[in-house]
Design an enzyme around this catalytic site. Sequence first.
Site, PDB file in Angstrom:
ATOM      1  N   GLU A 116     -24.319 -98.175  -3.474  1.00  5.97           N
ATOM      2  CA  GLU A 116     -25.312 -99.244  -3.337  1.00  5.97           C
ATOM      3  C   GLU A 116     -24.680-100.595  -3.679  1.00  5.97           C
ATOM      4  OE1 GLU A 116     -27.809-100.208  -2.135  1.00  5.97           O
ATOM      5  OE2 GLU A 116     -29.587 -98.995  -2.416  1.00  5.97           O
ATOM      6  N   ASP A 144     -32.398-102.869  -7.968  1.00  3.29           N
ATOM      7  CA  ASP A 144     -33.387-103.794  -8.550  1.00  3.29           C
ATOM      8  C   ASP A 144     -34.546-102.992  -9.138  1.00  3.29           C
ATOM      9  OD1 ASP A 144     -32.193-106.260  -8.056  1.00  3.29           O
ATOM     10  OD2 ASP A 144     -32.988-106.379  -6.044  1.00  3.29           O
ATOM     11  N   LYS A 149     -27.769-102.178   4.741  1.00  2.00           N
ATOM     12  CA  LYS A 149     -26.522-102.701   5.254  1.00  2.00           C
ATOM     13  C   LYS A 149     -25.687-103.328   4.137  1.00  2.00           C
ATOM     14  CE  LYS A 149     -29.153-104.989   8.319  1.00  2.00           C
ATOM     15  NZ  LYS A 149     -29.645-105.882   9.392  1.00  2.00           N
ATOM     16  N   GLY A 150     -26.371-103.747   3.076  1.00  2.00           N
ATOM     17  CA  GLY A 150     -25.721-104.561   2.054  1.00  2.00           C
ATOM     18  C   GLY A 150     -24.481-103.956   1.422  1.00  2.00           C
TER      19      GLY A 150
HETATM   20  C1  PRP Z   1     -31.422-103.860  -1.014  1.00  2.00           C
HETATM   21  C2  PRP Z   1     -30.250-103.141  -1.643  1.00  2.00           C
HETATM   22  C3  PRP Z   1     -30.819-101.846  -2.091  1.00  2.00           C
HETATM   23  C4  PRP Z   1     -32.244-102.184  -2.405  1.00  2.00           C
HETATM   24  C5  PRP Z   1     -32.367-102.338  -3.885  1.00  2.00           C
HETATM   25  O1  PRP Z   1     -31.498-103.474   0.309  1.00  2.00           O
HETATM   26  O2  PRP Z   1     -29.202-102.964  -0.744  1.00  2.00           O
HETATM   27  O3  PRP Z   1     -30.766-100.863  -1.085  1.00  2.00           O
HETATM   28  O4  PRP Z   1     -32.549-103.422  -1.752  1.00  2.00           O
HETATM   29  O5  PRP Z   1     -33.660-102.708  -4.222  1.00  2.00           O
HETATM   30  P1  PRP Z   1     -34.642-101.798  -5.069  1.00  2.00           P
HETATM   31  O6  PRP Z   1     -33.901-101.264  -6.245  1.00  2.00           O
HETATM   32  O7  PRP Z   1     -35.713-102.789  -5.463  1.00  2.00           O
HETATM   33  O8  PRP Z   1     -35.189-100.711  -4.192  1.00  2.00           O
HETATM   34  P2  PRP Z   1     -32.354-104.265   1.380  1.00  2.00           P
HETATM   35  O9  PRP Z   1     -33.691-103.592   1.519  1.00  2.00           O
HETATM   36  O10 PRP Z   1     -32.377-105.721   1.067  1.00  2.00           O
HETATM   37  O11 PRP Z   1     -31.563-103.975   2.733  1.00  2.00           O
HETATM   38  P3  PRP Z   1     -30.090-104.450   3.179  1.00  2.00           P
HETATM   39  O12 PRP Z   1     -29.101-103.734   2.289  1.00  2.00           O
HETATM   40  O13 PRP Z   1     -29.981-103.976   4.582  1.00  2.00           O
HETATM   41  O14 PRP Z   1     -30.015-105.945   3.030  1.00  2.00           O
END
Ligand code: PRP
Length: 173
Positions: free
Chosen positions: A97, A101, A41-42
Amino acid sequence: MEKIEKILFTYEEIQERIKELGKIISEDYKEKNPILACILKGAVYFAVDLTRNLSVPFILDFISILSYGPSKETYGIVRITKDLDINIYNKDVIIIEDIVDTGLSLAYLLRVLKAREPSSLKVCTLLDCPGRRIIDVPIDYKGFEIPNYYVVGYGLDYNENYRNLMYIAVLEK
Ligand code: PRP
């Protein structure tokens, strides 16, 4: 309750950078009609503002993924919980995105979407945190590179809170 430690990027700084990104992407996709695959969702907040800075026609679509395991870092098992509505075969796709991370989510998405044979597949992220990377992933467009901070705001959450902040901030935990 966790507190905001400091503001990393103000609303104005974010908008300024998105304007630049929009210009670059519009130039790169001049003759094209890209599909923007926004990761829920972010990235919603970023995707909305980015589209307002595009001067090429585009299609906005959404995809949602879920990571499993006690921690994403140890398992990194992901699956799609809501797929794109559109068929991307032979299309130009840009993954949108909010942050990269570990790179595990993006690596999974790239693998899944590549298998659908788009004519091109690129990545645009607002934030890049290379210090936390576990798997190498290609990033074509990035807003800002950040140190190993836990950041919230402008779509990024902590336990679903803080997404609606207009700025990006470091959380004191
Ligand atoms: C976050 C962000 C990316 C992912 C990055 O999503 O939006 O999709 O984590 O992290 P990574 O590189 O370690 O895989 P999150 O899972 O927090 O979901 P959200 O966007 O719904 O908050």
